[in-house]
Motif scaffolding. Structure first.
Motif, PDB file in Angstrom:
ATOM      1  N   VAL A   3       0.876  -1.394  -0.022  1.00 25.31           N
ATOM      2  CA  VAL A   3       0.108  -0.340   0.304  1.00 25.31           C
ATOM      3  C   VAL A   3       0.619   1.481   0.097  1.00 25.31           C
ATOM      4  O   VAL A   3       0.646   2.122  -0.516  1.00 25.31           O
ATOM      5  CB  VAL A   3      -1.062  -0.059   1.358  1.00 25.31           C
ATOM      6  CG1 VAL A   3      -1.557   1.152   1.541  1.00 25.31           C
ATOM      7  CG2 VAL A   3      -1.877  -1.080   1.548  1.00 25.31           C
ATOM      8  N   ARG A   4       2.368   1.175   0.412  1.00 22.20           N
ATOM      9  CA  ARG A   4       3.210   1.724   1.077  1.00 22.20           C
ATOM     10  C   ARG A   4       3.525   2.292  -0.238  1.00 22.20           C
ATOM     11  O   ARG A   4       5.028   2.490   0.314  1.00 22.20           O
ATOM     12  CB  ARG A   4       3.573   2.492   2.705  1.00 22.20           C
ATOM     13  CG  ARG A   4       2.636   1.541   3.499  1.00 22.20           C
ATOM     14  CD  ARG A   4       3.334   2.124   4.417  1.00 22.20           C
ATOM     15  NE  ARG A   4       3.826   3.713   4.904  1.00 22.20           N
ATOM     16  CZ  ARG A   4       3.988   3.855   6.448  1.00 22.20           C
ATOM     17  NH1 ARG A   4       4.893   2.654   7.172  1.00 22.20           N
ATOM     18  NH2 ARG A   4       4.574   4.928   6.246  1.00 22.20           N
ATOM     19  N   VAL A   5       3.075   2.916  -1.313  1.00 21.42           N
ATOM     20  CA  VAL A   5       4.403   2.533  -3.248  1.00 21.42           C
ATOM     21  C   VAL A   5       5.165   3.918  -2.440  1.00 21.42           C
ATOM     22  O   VAL A   5       6.747   3.272  -2.796  1.00 21.42           O
ATOM     23  CB  VAL A   5       3.695   3.019  -4.066  1.00 21.42           C
ATOM     24  CG1 VAL A   5       3.672   2.743  -5.369  1.00 21.42           C
ATOM     25  CG2 VAL A   5       2.658   2.202  -4.011  1.00 21.42           C
ATOM     26  N   SER A   6       5.045   5.214  -2.005  1.00 24.14           N
ATOM     27  CA  SER A   6       6.295   6.269  -2.009  1.00 24.14           C
ATOM     28  C   SER A   6       6.693   5.549  -1.213  1.00 24.14           C
ATOM     29  O   SER A   6       8.778   5.982  -1.384  1.00 24.14           O
ATOM     30  CB  SER A   6       5.273   7.365  -1.792  1.00 24.14           C
ATOM     31  OG  SER A   6       4.577   7.435  -0.624  1.00 24.14           O
ATOM     32  N   PHE A   7       6.787   5.092  -0.058  1.00 24.98           N
ATOM     33  CA  PHE A   7       7.473   5.188   1.225  1.00 24.98           C
ATOM     34  C   PHE A   7       8.689   4.300   0.472  1.00 24.98           C
ATOM     35  O   PHE A   7      10.004   3.533   0.978  1.00 24.98           O
ATOM     36  CB  PHE A   7       6.814   4.739   2.537  1.00 24.98           C
ATOM     37  CG  PHE A   7       7.667   4.016   3.803  1.00 24.98           C
ATOM     38  CD1 PHE A   7       8.770   5.257   4.041  1.00 24.98           C
ATOM     39  CD2 PHE A   7       7.340   3.112   4.529  1.00 24.98           C
ATOM     40  CE1 PHE A   7       9.616   4.751   5.044  1.00 24.98           C
ATOM     41  CE2 PHE A   7       8.025   2.576   4.921  1.00 24.98           C
ATOM     42  CZ  PHE A   7       9.277   2.956   5.920  1.00 24.98           C
ATOM     43  N   ILE A  66      17.131   9.177   9.004  1.00 26.47           N
ATOM     44  CA  ILE A  66      16.522  10.187   9.717  1.00 26.47           C
ATOM     45  C   ILE A  66      15.227  10.382   9.237  1.00 26.47           C
ATOM     46  O   ILE A  66      14.214  10.272  10.572  1.00 26.47           O
ATOM     47  CB  ILE A  66      17.471  11.456  10.364  1.00 26.47           C
ATOM     48  CG1 ILE A  66      18.747  11.013  11.133  1.00 26.47           C
ATOM     49  CG2 ILE A  66      16.745  11.910  11.667  1.00 26.47           C
ATOM     50  CD1 ILE A  66      19.664  11.694  11.141  1.00 26.47           C
ATOM     51  N   LYS A  67      15.216  11.631   8.309  1.00 26.44           N
ATOM     52  CA  LYS A  67      13.487  11.791   8.277  1.00 26.44           C
ATOM     53  C   LYS A  67      12.378  10.757   7.958  1.00 26.44           C
ATOM     54  O   LYS A  67      11.315  11.237   8.232  1.00 26.44           O
ATOM     55  CB  LYS A  67      13.904  13.450   7.546  1.00 26.44           C
ATOM     56  CG  LYS A  67      14.217  14.346   7.080  1.00 26.44           C
ATOM     57  CD  LYS A  67      14.639  15.502   6.267  1.00 26.44           C
ATOM     58  CE  LYS A  67      15.068  16.739   6.419  1.00 26.44           C
ATOM     59  NZ  LYS A  67      15.317  16.932   5.398  1.00 26.44           N
ATOM     60  N   ALA A  70      11.259   9.756  10.838  1.00 26.74           N
ATOM     61  CA  ALA A  70      10.364  10.459  12.273  1.00 26.74           C
ATOM     62  C   ALA A  70      10.026  11.125  10.948  1.00 26.74           C
ATOM     63  O   ALA A  70       8.197  10.625  11.736  1.00 26.74           O
ATOM     64  CB  ALA A  70      11.726  12.480  11.678  1.00 26.74           C
ATOM     65  N   THR A  71       9.167  11.318   9.662  1.00 25.99           N
ATOM     66  CA  THR A  71       8.177  11.233   9.367  1.00 25.99           C
ATOM     67  C   THR A  71       7.744  10.148   8.796  1.00 25.99           C
ATOM     68  O   THR A  71       5.961  10.092   9.367  1.00 25.99           O
ATOM     69  CB  THR A  71       8.342  11.804   8.579  1.00 25.99           C
ATOM     70  OG1 THR A  71       9.448  11.210   7.461  1.00 25.99           O
ATOM     71  CG2 THR A  71       9.164  13.211   8.195  1.00 25.99           C
ATOM     72  N   GLN A  72       7.979   8.613   8.436  1.00 21.28           N
ATOM     73  CA  GLN A  72       7.035   8.238   7.777  1.00 21.28           C
ATOM     74  C   GLN A  72       6.745   6.531   9.128  1.00 21.28           C
ATOM     75  O   GLN A  72       6.412   6.025   8.575  1.00 21.28           O
ATOM     76  CB  GLN A  72       8.570   7.178   7.143  1.00 21.28           C
ATOM     77  CG  GLN A  72       8.176   7.859   5.534  1.00 21.28           C
ATOM     78  CD  GLN A  72       7.003   8.404   4.746  1.00 21.28           C
ATOM     79  OE1 GLN A  72       5.919   7.753   4.992  1.00 21.28           O
ATOM     80  NE2 GLN A  72       6.132   9.772   5.179  1.00 21.28           N
ATOM     81  N   GLN A  73       7.573   6.834  10.397  1.00 20.38           N
ATOM     82  CA  GLN A  73       7.513   5.961  11.169  1.00 20.38           C
ATOM     83  C   GLN A  73       7.514   4.384  10.864  1.00 20.38           C
ATOM     84  O   GLN A  73       6.827   3.761  10.767  1.00 20.38           O
ATOM     85  CB  GLN A  73       5.982   6.038  11.748  1.00 20.38           C
ATOM     86  CG  GLN A  73       5.501   7.589  12.312  1.00 20.38           C
ATOM     87  CD  GLN A  73       4.894   7.983  11.783  1.00 20.38           C
ATOM     88  OE1 GLN A  73       3.947   7.301  11.197  1.00 20.38           O
ATOM     89  NE2 GLN A  73       5.206   9.504  11.680  1.00 20.38           N
TER      90      GLN A  73
END
Lengths: 219, 254
Positions: A3-7, A66-67, A70-73
Protein backbone atom coordinates in the motif's frame (compact mmCIF):
# COMPACT_ATOMS: atom_id res chain seq x y z
CA UNK A 1 0.83 -6.03 -2.76
CA UNK A 2 2.07 -2.96 -1.02
CA UNK A 3 0.00 0.00 0.00
CA UNK A 4 2.87 2.33 0.87
CA UNK A 5 4.23 2.70 -2.64
CA UNK A 6 5.98 6.03 -2.14
CA UNK A 7 7.56 4.96 1.14
CA UNK A 8 8.81 1.75 -0.45
CA UNK A 9 10.30 3.81 -3.26
CA UNK A 10 12.08 6.00 -0.73
CA UNK A 11 13.58 2.91 0.91
CA UNK A 12 14.76 1.57 -2.44
CA UNK A 13 16.30 4.95 -3.30
CA UNK A 14 18.04 4.95 0.07
CA UNK A 15 19.63 1.58 -0.57
CA UNK A 16 20.57 2.63 -4.08
CA UNK A 17 22.40 5.70 -2.82
CA UNK A 18 24.17 3.73 -0.11
CA UNK A 19 25.45 1.46 -2.88
CA UNK A 20 26.60 4.47 -4.83
CA UNK A 21 28.54 5.72 -1.80
CA UNK A 22 30.04 2.28 -1.26
CA UNK A 23 31.31 2.19 -4.82
CA UNK A 24 33.09 5.50 -4.22
CA UNK A 25 34.67 4.07 -1.09
CA UNK A 26 35.73 0.95 -2.96
CA UNK A 27 37.36 3.13 -5.56
CA UNK A 28 39.09 5.19 -2.85
CA UNK A 29 40.61 2.02 -1.37
CA UNK A 30 41.90 1.00 -4.78
CA UNK A 31 43.14 4.47 -5.71
CA UNK A 32 44.88 5.11 -2.40
CA UNK A 33 46.82 1.85 -2.55
CA UNK A 34 47.67 2.33 -6.24
CA UNK A 35 48.96 5.81 -5.43
CA UNK A 36 51.12 4.28 -2.72
CA UNK A 37 52.50 1.54 -4.94
CA UNK A 38 53.18 3.87 -7.84
CA UNK A 39 54.35 6.71 -5.62
CA UNK A 40 51.86 8.92 -7.42
CA UNK A 41 51.45 12.03 -5.27
CA UNK A 42 48.84 13.60 -7.51
CA UNK A 43 46.68 10.48 -7.24
CA UNK A 44 47.10 10.50 -3.44
CA UNK A 45 45.98 14.13 -3.36
CA UNK A 46 42.93 13.15 -5.43
CA UNK A 47 41.95 10.56 -2.84
CA UNK A 48 42.17 13.16 -0.08
CA UNK A 49 40.03 15.62 -2.00
CA UNK A 50 37.56 12.95 -3.06
CA UNK A 51 36.78 12.10 0.54
CA UNK A 52 34.70 15.27 0.91
CA UNK A 53 32.28 13.87 -1.60
CA UNK A 54 31.98 10.62 0.34
CA UNK A 55 31.45 12.53 3.58
CA UNK A 56 28.78 14.75 2.04
CA UNK A 57 26.96 11.80 0.53
CA UNK A 58 27.03 9.97 3.85
CA UNK A 59 25.58 12.97 5.67
CA UNK A 60 22.94 13.57 3.04
CA UNK A 61 21.76 9.94 3.08
CA UNK A 62 21.91 9.79 6.86
CA UNK A 63 19.65 12.85 6.97
CA UNK A 64 17.20 11.05 4.74
CA UNK A 65 17.25 8.04 7.08
CA UNK A 66 16.51 10.35 10.00
CA UNK A 67 13.68 12.05 8.13
CA UNK A 68 12.20 8.71 7.12
CA UNK A 69 12.22 7.59 10.74
CA UNK A 70 10.70 10.88 11.89
CA UNK A 71 8.05 11.19 9.23
CA UNK A 72 7.19 7.66 8.11
CA UNK A 73 7.33 5.86 11.46
CA UNK A 74 8.86 2.72 9.97
CA UNK A 75 8.26 -0.48 11.91
CA UNK A 76 9.88 -3.92 12.05
CA UNK A 77 11.92 -4.58 8.91
CA UNK A 78 11.36 -1.07 7.56
CA UNK A 79 12.77 0.34 10.78
CA UNK A 80 15.75 -2.00 10.54
CA UNK A 81 16.38 -0.82 6.95
CA UNK A 82 16.61 2.79 8.11
CA UNK A 83 18.74 2.00 11.18
CA UNK A 84 21.00 -0.35 9.21
CA UNK A 85 21.39 2.38 6.59
CA UNK A 86 22.77 4.72 9.23
CA UNK A 87 25.13 2.05 10.60
CA UNK A 88 26.46 1.17 7.16
CA UNK A 89 26.99 4.85 6.37
CA UNK A 90 29.06 5.26 9.52
CA UNK A 91 31.24 2.34 8.39
CA UNK A 92 31.58 3.73 4.87
CA UNK A 93 32.52 7.15 6.14
CA UNK A 94 35.17 5.64 8.38
CA UNK A 95 36.59 3.54 5.54
CA UNK A 96 36.83 6.70 3.45
CA UNK A 97 38.78 8.37 6.27
CA UNK A 98 41.22 5.45 6.35
CA UNK A 99 41.79 5.89 2.61
CA UNK A 100 42.73 9.49 3.33
CA UNK A 101 45.10 8.22 6.03
CA UNK A 102 46.71 5.92 3.46
CA UNK A 103 47.04 8.80 0.99
CA UNK A 104 48.70 10.97 3.65
CA UNK A 105 51.15 8.19 4.50
CA UNK A 106 51.90 7.91 0.78
CA UNK A 107 52.84 11.58 0.70
CA UNK A 108 55.21 11.07 3.62
CA UNK A 109 56.84 8.21 1.74
CA UNK A 110 57.63 10.42 -1.22
CA UNK A 111 61.21 9.88 -2.43
CA UNK A 112 61.91 7.01 -0.01
CA UNK A 113 63.02 3.62 -1.25
CA UNK A 114 60.06 1.23 -1.56
CA UNK A 115 59.85 -2.08 0.32
CA UNK A 116 58.60 -4.18 -2.57
CA UNK A 117 57.57 -7.35 -0.75
CA UNK A 118 55.41 -5.43 1.73
CA UNK A 119 53.82 -3.37 -1.01
CA UNK A 120 52.73 -6.61 -2.65
CA UNK A 121 51.17 -7.81 0.58
CA UNK A 122 49.48 -4.45 1.03
CA UNK A 123 47.90 -4.81 -2.41
CA UNK A 124 46.67 -8.24 -1.45
CA UNK A 125 45.10 -6.80 1.69
CA UNK A 126 43.51 -3.97 -0.26
CA UNK A 127 42.03 -6.37 -2.80
CA UNK A 128 40.57 -8.49 -0.04
CA UNK A 129 39.16 -5.47 1.77
CA UNK A 130 37.55 -4.19 -1.44
CA UNK A 131 36.10 -7.58 -2.14
CA UNK A 132 34.69 -7.75 1.38
CA UNK A 133 33.10 -4.36 1.02
CA UNK A 134 31.59 -5.29 -2.32
CA UNK A 135 30.24 -8.60 -1.04
CA UNK A 136 28.91 -6.91 2.10
CA UNK A 137 26.92 -4.50 -0.03
CA UNK A 138 25.73 -7.33 -2.28
CA UNK A 139 24.53 -9.09 0.83
CA UNK A 140 22.85 -5.86 1.90
CA UNK A 141 20.84 -5.35 -1.30
CA UNK A 142 19.93 -9.01 -1.56
CA UNK A 143 19.29 -9.51 2.16
CA UNK A 144 21.67 -12.44 1.92
CA UNK A 145 22.76 -13.56 5.38
CA UNK A 146 24.93 -16.43 4.09
CA UNK A 147 26.86 -14.09 1.86
CA UNK A 148 27.37 -11.68 4.76
CA UNK A 149 28.80 -14.49 6.90
CA UNK A 150 31.12 -15.73 4.14
CA UNK A 151 32.34 -12.22 3.57
CA UNK A 152 33.11 -11.72 7.24
CA UNK A 153 35.13 -14.93 7.29
CA UNK A 154 37.56 -13.28 4.88
CA UNK A 155 38.58 -10.95 7.67
CA UNK A 156 40.77 -13.77 9.02
CA UNK A 157 42.81 -13.70 5.82
CA UNK A 158 43.24 -9.95 6.13
CA UNK A 159 44.35 -10.32 9.75
CA UNK A 160 46.78 -13.03 8.72
CA UNK A 161 48.44 -10.82 6.09
CA UNK A 162 48.53 -7.93 8.55
CA UNK A 163 50.36 -10.11 11.10
CA UNK A 164 52.77 -11.19 8.37
CA UNK A 165 53.48 -7.60 7.30
CA UNK A 166 54.07 -6.71 10.93
CA UNK A 167 56.66 -9.49 11.34
CA UNK A 168 58.31 -8.69 8.01
CA UNK A 169 58.64 -5.01 8.78
CA UNK A 170 60.04 -5.68 12.24
CA UNK A 171 62.69 -7.79 10.55
CA UNK A 172 63.40 -5.04 7.97
CA UNK A 173 63.75 -2.39 10.67
CA UNK A 174 65.99 -4.60 12.77
CA UNK A 175 68.27 -5.31 9.81
CA UNK A 176 68.41 -1.82 8.26
CA UNK A 177 67.96 1.34 10.29
CA UNK A 178 67.71 3.38 7.07
CA UNK A 179 64.43 1.60 6.30
CA UNK A 180 62.74 2.49 9.61
CA UNK A 181 60.77 5.48 8.28
CA UNK A 182 59.29 3.59 5.30
CA UNK A 183 58.57 0.60 7.47
CA UNK A 184 56.75 2.68 10.08
CA UNK A 185 54.51 4.28 7.46
CA UNK A 186 53.80 0.99 5.75
CA UNK A 187 52.90 -0.46 9.12
CA UNK A 188 50.37 2.33 9.47
CA UNK A 189 49.01 1.65 6.00
CA UNK A 190 48.54 -2.03 6.69
CA UNK A 191 46.83 -1.18 9.94
CA UNK A 192 44.42 1.13 8.12
CA UNK A 193 43.59 -1.63 5.65
CA UNK A 194 43.05 -4.03 8.52
CA UNK A 195 40.59 -1.52 10.03
CA UNK A 196 38.84 -1.09 6.67
CA UNK A 197 38.25 -4.83 6.57
CA UNK A 198 36.91 -4.68 10.14
CA UNK A 199 34.47 -1.98 9.03
CA UNK A 200 33.39 -4.29 6.21
CA UNK A 201 32.53 -6.94 8.81
CA UNK A 202 30.45 -4.31 10.59
CA UNK A 203 28.51 -3.97 7.35
CA UNK A 204 28.03 -7.74 7.39
CA UNK A 205 26.76 -7.64 10.97
CA UNK A 206 24.36 -4.86 10.01
CA UNK A 207 23.03 -7.00 7.16
CA UNK A 208 22.42 -9.92 9.50
CA UNK A 209 20.59 -7.61 11.89
CA UNK A 210 18.56 -6.22 8.99
CA UNK A 211 17.43 -9.64 7.81
CA UNK A 212 17.08 -11.57 11.05
CA UNK A 213 16.86 -8.94 13.77
CA UNK A 214 19.68 -10.86 15.51
CA UNK A 215 22.93 -9.36 16.72
CA UNK A 216 26.23 -11.07 16.20
CA UNK A 217 29.95 -10.40 16.35
CA UNK A 218 31.55 -11.57 13.10
CA UNK A 219 35.16 -10.49 13.35
CA UNK B 1 1.36 36.29 -7.18
CA UNK B 2 0.56 33.57 -9.71
CA UNK B 3 3.50 31.97 -11.43
CA UNK B 4 5.80 31.85 -8.41
CA UNK B 5 4.45 28.56 -7.15
CA UNK B 6 2.11 30.04 -4.57
CA UNK B 7 -1.46 28.85 -5.09
CA UNK B 8 -2.99 30.48 -2.05
CA UNK B 9 -1.43 33.36 -0.16
CA UNK B 10 -2.99 34.03 3.22
CA UNK B 11 -2.14 37.44 4.61
CA UNK B 12 -2.80 38.76 8.11
CA UNK B 13 -5.92 36.67 8.44
CA UNK B 14 -8.08 37.32 11.53
CA UNK B 15 -11.27 35.36 11.97
CA UNK B 16 -13.96 35.86 14.57
CA UNK B 17 -16.92 33.73 15.59
CA UNK B 18 -19.03 36.62 16.85
CA UNK B 19 -16.87 38.01 19.73
CA UNK B 20 -14.54 35.07 19.87
CA UNK B 21 -11.38 35.47 17.88
CA UNK B 22 -10.36 32.11 16.38
CA UNK B 23 -7.45 33.16 14.15
CA UNK B 24 -4.83 35.82 14.81
CA UNK B 25 -2.97 37.44 11.93
CA UNK B 26 -2.18 34.22 10.12
CA UNK B 27 0.27 34.46 7.22
CA UNK B 28 0.81 31.36 5.14
CA UNK B 29 1.71 30.63 1.53
CA UNK B 30 0.28 27.42 0.16
CA UNK B 31 2.51 26.09 -2.57
CA UNK B 32 1.15 24.60 -5.75
CA UNK B 33 1.36 20.80 -6.20
CA UNK B 34 2.42 20.22 -2.66
CA UNK B 35 0.68 18.71 0.35
CA UNK B 36 0.44 21.16 3.21
CA UNK B 37 -0.54 19.70 6.58
CA UNK B 38 -2.09 21.76 9.36
CA UNK B 39 -1.47 20.36 12.82
CA UNK B 40 -2.15 21.48 16.36
CA UNK B 41 -4.25 20.60 19.40
CA UNK B 42 -8.06 20.74 19.39
CA UNK B 43 -9.34 24.27 19.19
CA UNK B 44 -6.10 25.67 17.77
CA UNK B 45 -7.85 27.03 14.70
CA UNK B 46 -6.54 24.65 12.05
CA UNK B 47 -10.00 23.55 10.83
CA UNK B 48 -11.24 27.13 10.94
CA UNK B 49 -8.26 28.11 8.85
CA UNK B 50 -8.91 25.30 6.37
CA UNK B 51 -12.55 26.35 5.98
CA UNK B 52 -11.48 29.94 5.45
CA UNK B 53 -9.74 28.86 2.26
CA UNK B 54 -12.99 28.25 0.38
CA UNK B 55 -15.29 30.37 2.53
CA UNK B 56 -16.96 27.40 4.19
CA UNK B 57 -17.11 29.52 7.33
CA UNK B 58 -19.60 31.81 5.57
CA UNK B 59 -22.20 29.17 6.40
CA UNK B 60 -21.71 29.79 10.12
CA UNK B 61 -23.56 32.74 11.58
CA UNK B 62 -21.58 35.64 12.97
CA UNK B 63 -18.30 34.85 11.26
CA UNK B 64 -16.16 37.87 10.41
CA UNK B 65 -12.93 37.83 8.49
CA UNK B 66 -10.14 40.39 8.24
CA UNK B 67 -7.05 40.08 6.10
CA UNK B 68 -6.66 38.47 2.71
CA UNK B 69 -6.86 35.04 1.15
CA UNK B 70 -5.44 35.31 -2.35
CA UNK B 71 -6.21 32.46 -4.73
CA UNK B 72 -3.89 32.86 -7.72
CA UNK B 73 -3.52 36.45 -6.59
CA UNK B 74 -7.23 37.30 -6.32
CA UNK B 75 -8.81 37.89 -2.93
CA UNK B 76 -11.61 35.38 -2.38
CA UNK B 77 -13.23 37.65 0.23
CA UNK B 78 -13.74 40.53 -2.18
CA UNK B 79 -17.35 41.53 -2.70
CA UNK B 80 -18.84 39.94 -5.78
CA UNK B 81 -16.85 36.71 -5.64
CA UNK B 82 -18.84 33.76 -6.98
CA UNK B 83 -18.69 31.46 -3.97
CA UNK B 84 -20.08 28.44 -5.83
CA UNK B 85 -17.37 28.74 -8.43
CA UNK B 86 -14.78 29.28 -5.67
CA UNK B 87 -15.81 26.02 -3.99
CA UNK B 88 -15.60 24.26 -7.32
CA UNK B 89 -12.02 25.44 -7.67
CA UNK B 90 -11.24 24.81 -4.01
CA UNK B 91 -13.05 21.61 -3.07
CA UNK B 92 -13.35 19.88 0.27
CA UNK B 93 -13.27 16.35 1.65
CA UNK B 94 -14.75 15.85 5.10
CA UNK B 95 -14.01 13.77 8.16
CA UNK B 96 -16.85 11.33 7.63
CA UNK B 97 -17.39 10.04 4.13
CA UNK B 98 -20.69 11.50 2.98
CA UNK B 99 -21.64 9.95 -0.35
CA UNK B 100 -25.11 10.82 -1.57
CA UNK B 101 -27.67 7.99 -1.23
CA UNK B 102 -27.39 7.10 -4.89
CA UNK B 103 -25.23 4.95 -7.14
CA UNK B 104 -21.46 5.29 -7.34
CA UNK B 105 -21.88 6.58 -10.88
CA UNK B 106 -24.45 9.20 -9.96
CA UNK B 107 -22.35 10.36 -7.04
CA UNK B 108 -19.39 11.07 -9.27
CA UNK B 109 -21.49 12.45 -12.13
CA UNK B 110 -23.41 14.72 -9.77
CA UNK B 111 -21.12 17.74 -10.02
CA UNK B 112 -20.62 17.70 -13.80
CA UNK B 113 -24.40 17.29 -14.28
CA UNK B 114 -25.12 20.28 -12.06
CA UNK B 115 -22.62 22.26 -14.08
CA UNK B 116 -24.58 21.34 -17.21
CA UNK B 117 -22.90 18.25 -18.62
CA UNK B 118 -25.57 16.07 -20.24
CA UNK B 119 -23.60 14.09 -22.81
CA UNK B 120 -23.66 10.45 -21.63
CA UNK B 121 -20.36 9.51 -23.24
CA UNK B 122 -18.57 12.49 -21.74
CA UNK B 123 -20.09 11.74 -18.33
CA UNK B 124 -18.91 8.14 -18.62
CA UNK B 125 -15.42 9.40 -19.32
CA UNK B 126 -15.44 11.83 -16.42
CA UNK B 127 -16.72 9.15 -14.02
CA UNK B 128 -14.13 6.62 -15.08
CA UNK B 129 -11.27 9.10 -14.99
CA UNK B 130 -12.30 10.50 -11.61
CA UNK B 131 -12.63 7.03 -10.11
CA UNK B 132 -9.25 6.06 -11.57
CA UNK B 133 -7.63 9.16 -10.14
CA UNK B 134 -9.23 8.37 -6.79
CA UNK B 135 -7.66 4.88 -6.96
CA UNK B 136 -11.09 3.28 -6.79
CA UNK B 137 -11.95 2.29 -10.37
CA UNK B 138 -10.65 -1.26 -10.08
CA UNK B 139 -12.73 -1.87 -6.98
CA UNK B 140 -16.04 -0.46 -8.23
CA UNK B 141 -16.08 -0.77 -12.01
CA UNK B 142 -18.40 -3.79 -11.73
CA UNK B 143 -20.80 -2.10 -9.38
CA UNK B 144 -21.06 1.46 -10.68
CA UNK B 145 -24.83 1.44 -10.63
CA UNK B 146 -25.26 0.15 -7.11
CA UNK B 147 -25.58 2.40 -4.09
CA UNK B 148 -22.39 4.03 -2.87
CA UNK B 149 -23.64 3.45 0.67
CA UNK B 150 -22.92 -0.27 0.27
CA UNK B 151 -19.17 0.38 0.01
CA UNK B 152 -16.67 0.21 2.88
CA UNK B 153 -15.77 3.38 4.74
CA UNK B 154 -12.47 3.75 2.91
CA UNK B 155 -14.16 3.21 -0.45
CA UNK B 156 -16.89 5.72 0.41
CA UNK B 157 -14.24 8.30 1.22
CA UNK B 158 -12.62 7.66 -2.15
CA UNK B 159 -16.05 8.04 -3.84
CA UNK B 160 -16.21 11.46 -2.20
CA UNK B 161 -12.74 12.28 -3.49
CA UNK B 162 -13.75 11.09 -6.99
CA UNK B 163 -16.90 13.22 -6.76
CA UNK B 164 -14.70 16.18 -5.98
CA UNK B 165 -12.22 15.45 -8.79
CA UNK B 166 -15.09 15.20 -11.30
CA UNK B 167 -15.62 18.97 -11.19
CA UNK B 168 -11.91 19.58 -11.90
CA UNK B 169 -10.88 21.47 -8.78
CA UNK B 170 -7.48 23.09 -8.38
CA UNK B 171 -7.13 22.84 -4.62
CA UNK B 172 -8.29 19.98 -2.40
CA UNK B 173 -9.02 20.78 1.23
CA UNK B 174 -9.15 17.70 3.44
CA UNK B 175 -10.54 17.90 6.94
CA UNK B 176 -9.33 14.80 8.77
CA UNK B 177 -10.17 12.60 5.81
CA UNK B 178 -9.12 9.34 7.48
CA UNK B 179 -10.21 9.78 11.09
CA UNK B 180 -13.11 7.38 10.60
CA UNK B 181 -11.06 4.75 8.75
CA UNK B 182 -9.05 1.69 9.76
CA UNK B 183 -5.23 1.73 9.38
CA UNK B 184 -5.12 0.02 5.99
CA UNK B 185 -7.83 2.22 4.45
CA UNK B 186 -5.95 5.16 5.98
CA UNK B 187 -2.70 4.19 4.26
CA UNK B 188 -4.57 3.84 0.96
CA UNK B 189 -5.96 7.35 1.25
CA UNK B 190 -2.53 8.66 2.23
CA UNK B 191 -0.98 7.04 -0.83
CA UNK B 192 -3.75 8.54 -2.94
CA UNK B 193 -3.00 11.98 -1.52
CA UNK B 194 0.64 11.64 -2.57
CA UNK B 195 -0.46 10.68 -6.10
CA UNK B 196 -2.98 13.51 -6.33
CA UNK B 197 -0.49 16.24 -5.53
CA UNK B 198 0.98 15.99 -9.02
CA UNK B 199 -2.25 17.49 -10.34
CA UNK B 200 -3.68 19.38 -7.38
CA UNK B 201 -2.65 21.53 -4.48
CA UNK B 202 -3.65 19.84 -1.24
CA UNK B 203 -4.21 21.14 2.26
CA UNK B 204 -4.96 18.60 4.96
CA UNK B 205 -5.99 19.02 8.56
CA UNK B 206 -5.21 16.08 10.75
CA UNK B 207 -5.29 15.27 14.46
CA UNK B 208 -2.92 12.49 13.66
CA UNK B 209 0.49 14.08 13.75
CA UNK B 210 2.14 10.96 12.34
CA UNK B 211 -0.17 11.19 9.38
CA UNK B 212 0.88 14.78 8.77
CA UNK B 213 4.48 13.61 8.89
CA UNK B 214 3.88 10.76 6.47
CA UNK B 215 1.80 12.51 3.89
CA UNK B 216 2.83 16.15 3.67
CA UNK B 217 5.62 18.19 2.11
CA UNK B 218 5.13 21.20 4.34
CA UNK B 219 3.60 21.46 7.78
CA UNK B 220 2.09 24.38 9.66
CA UNK B 221 1.68 24.19 13.42
CA UNK B 222 -1.24 26.11 14.92
CA UNK B 223 -1.74 26.99 18.56
CA UNK B 224 -4.45 29.16 20.13
CA UNK B 225 -5.40 30.65 16.79
CA UNK B 226 -1.84 31.53 15.83
CA UNK B 227 0.28 29.95 13.19
CA UNK B 228 3.39 29.20 15.22
CA UNK B 229 5.67 27.55 12.70
CA UNK B 230 5.60 26.61 9.06
CA UNK B 231 8.23 24.70 7.19
CA UNK B 232 9.33 21.64 5.32
CA UNK B 233 7.80 18.58 7.01
CA UNK B 234 11.12 16.77 7.30
CA UNK B 235 12.52 19.76 9.16
CA UNK B 236 9.47 20.42 11.36
CA UNK B 237 9.59 16.83 12.60
CA UNK B 238 13.33 16.64 13.16
CA UNK B 239 14.40 20.12 14.21
CA UNK B 240 11.54 22.55 14.70
CA UNK B 241 12.59 26.11 15.50
CA UNK B 242 9.89 27.05 17.99
CA UNK B 243 9.88 25.48 21.43
CA UNK B 244 6.08 25.14 21.33
CA UNK B 245 6.26 23.12 18.13
CA UNK B 246 8.89 20.86 19.67
CA UNK B 247 6.75 20.37 22.78
CA UNK B 248 3.71 19.50 20.71
CA UNK B 249 5.29 17.03 18.32
CA UNK B 250 7.19 15.28 21.12
CA UNK B 251 4.01 14.96 23.17
CA UNK B 252 5.25 17.21 25.97
CA UNK B 253 2.57 19.75 25.59
CA UNK B 254 1.10 21.79 28.42
Amino acid sequence: MTVRVSFDKALVALQHDILKTASLVEKAIYDSVQALVKQDMAAAAQVIMGDDMIDNLCLEIEDRCIKLIATQQPMARDLRIAITGIKILVSLERMGDHCVDIARATMCLSGLLPIVKTLEDIQLMANLARQMLKEGLDAYVNSDVERAREMCAKDDEVDYIFAKIFRDLLAVMTADSKAVVQSAYLLYVSRYLERIADQATNVGEAVIYLVTGERGELN
Amino acid sequence: MPGNGIKIAVQELDLYYKDLQALYKVNLNIVVNRVTALIGPSGCGKSTFLRALNRMNDLIEGVRVKGKVLLDGYDIYQPGVDVVNLRKRVGMVFQRANPFPMSVYDNVAYGPRIHGEKNKRRLDEIVEKSLCDAALWGEVQDRLYRSALGLSGGQQQRVCIARLLAVKPEVLLMDEPTSALDPLATLKIEELIKDLKDKYTIVIVTHNMQQAARVSDTTAFFLNGEMVEYGETGVIFTKPVDRRTEDYITGRFG
